[in-house]
Design a protein around this motif. Structure first.
Motif, PDB file in Angstrom:
ATOM      1  N   ALA A   1     -16.103  15.605  -8.671  1.00  0.00           N
ATOM      2  CA  ALA A   1     -16.420  16.458  -7.529  1.00  0.00           C
ATOM      3  C   ALA A   1     -17.935  16.624  -7.385  1.00  0.00           C
ATOM      4  CB  ALA A   1     -15.750  17.815  -7.684  1.00  0.00           C
ATOM      5  N   GLU A   2     -18.621  16.818  -8.506  1.00  0.00           N
ATOM      6  CA  GLU A   2     -20.075  16.938  -8.449  1.00  0.00           C
ATOM      7  C   GLU A   2     -20.712  15.616  -8.022  1.00  0.00           C
ATOM      8  OE1 GLU A   2     -21.992  18.437 -11.912  1.00  0.00           O
ATOM      9  OE2 GLU A   2     -20.712  20.210 -12.020  1.00  0.00           O
ATOM     10  N   GLY A   3     -20.143  14.508  -8.462  1.00  0.00           N
ATOM     11  CA  GLY A   3     -20.656  13.197  -8.081  1.00  0.00           C
ATOM     12  C   GLY A   3     -20.537  12.959  -6.589  1.00  0.00           C
ATOM     13  N   ARG A   4     -19.383  13.331  -6.022  1.00  0.00           N
ATOM     14  CA  ARG A   4     -19.199  13.189  -4.578  1.00  0.00           C
ATOM     15  C   ARG A   4     -20.129  14.116  -3.806  1.00  0.00           C
ATOM     16  NH1 ARG A   4     -13.731  14.570  -4.241  1.00  0.00           N
ATOM     17  NH2 ARG A   4     -13.354  13.653  -6.213  1.00  0.00           N
ATOM     18  N   ALA A   5     -20.301  15.335  -4.304  1.00  0.00           N
ATOM     19  CA  ALA A   5     -21.195  16.288  -3.641  1.00  0.00           C
ATOM     20  C   ALA A   5     -22.630  15.761  -3.643  1.00  0.00           C
ATOM     21  CB  ALA A   5     -21.117  17.645  -4.334  1.00  0.00           C
ATOM     22  N   MET A   6     -23.036  15.149  -4.771  1.00  0.00           N
ATOM     23  CA  MET A   6     -24.384  14.608  -4.859  1.00  0.00           C
ATOM     24  C   MET A   6     -24.550  13.419  -3.899  1.00  0.00           C
ATOM     25  SD  MET A   6     -26.514  13.314  -8.188  1.00  0.00           S
ATOM     26  CE  MET A   6     -26.428  14.911  -8.983  1.00  0.00           C
ATOM     27  N   GLN A   7     -23.541  12.555  -3.824  1.00  0.00           N
ATOM     28  CA  GLN A   7     -23.610  11.418  -2.910  1.00  0.00           C
ATOM     29  C   GLN A   7     -23.646  11.884  -1.460  1.00  0.00           C
ATOM     30  OE1 GLN A   7     -20.284   8.958  -3.913  1.00  0.00           O
ATOM     31  NE2 GLN A   7     -21.403   7.863  -5.535  1.00  0.00           N
ATOM     32  N   ASP A   8     -22.875  12.945  -1.146  1.00  0.00           N
ATOM     33  CA  ASP A   8     -22.901  13.483   0.207  1.00  0.00           C
ATOM     34  C   ASP A   8     -24.279  14.048   0.550  1.00  0.00           C
ATOM     35  OD1 ASP A   8     -20.282  12.768   0.584  1.00  0.00           O
ATOM     36  OD2 ASP A   8     -19.483  14.787   0.137  1.00  0.00           O
TER      37      ASP A   8
END
Length: 134
Positions: A7-14
């Motif tokens: 979830a943090e990885g996706r948030a960072m990519q977003d």
């Protein structure tokens, strides 16, 4: 700093994607600003080059006069700066005047302006008075 979960990885990519989108949109919207800045820098480089040529070839004894003074470096820097800002402004203004960003015409070849139709003389009634001889 590595993300701990997906979830943090996706948030960072977003977040990175949003920042990149902002830069891409800025590039699309502000083509005039980019062209002006680029041409201003190009004109400044030409100005510094011309000032350096003046000093290198000692035109009108400018270099010898400048370098004999106590403020040779400051005078040379001011000469280069004056030429740089003048040439930069002229080149940027010319680029802005040449820039075409109107959305009212469809793309493709430009149409040539039609010459105006020739105007024919039109007769007009003129009231004339008779002059008397003395």
């Amino acid at each position: 700093m590595a993300p701990t979960n997906a979830a943090e990885g996706r948030a960072m990519q977003d977040a990175i994607g949003e920042r990149l989108d902002v830069w891409r949109r800025w590039g699309q919207r502000h083509r005039l600003a980019q062209a002006m800045i680029l041409n201003w820098a190009f004109g400044m480089a030409i100005g510094v080059f011309c000032a350096a040529l003046l000093l290198a070839f000692d035109v009108f004894g400018l270099r010898s006069l400048l370098w004999r003074s106590d403020v040779a470096f400051v005078g040379s820097a001011m000469l280069c700066a004056a030429f740089a800002f003048t040439f930069g402004g002229v080149v940027a203004a010319a680029a802005v005047m040449q820039f075409d960003e109107s959305n009212d015409r469809p793309g493709g070849r430009r149409r040539r302006a039609q010459p105006p139709s020739p105007q024919l003389p039109t007769p007009a009634a003129v009231r004339a008075e008779i002059r008397r001889r003395r």
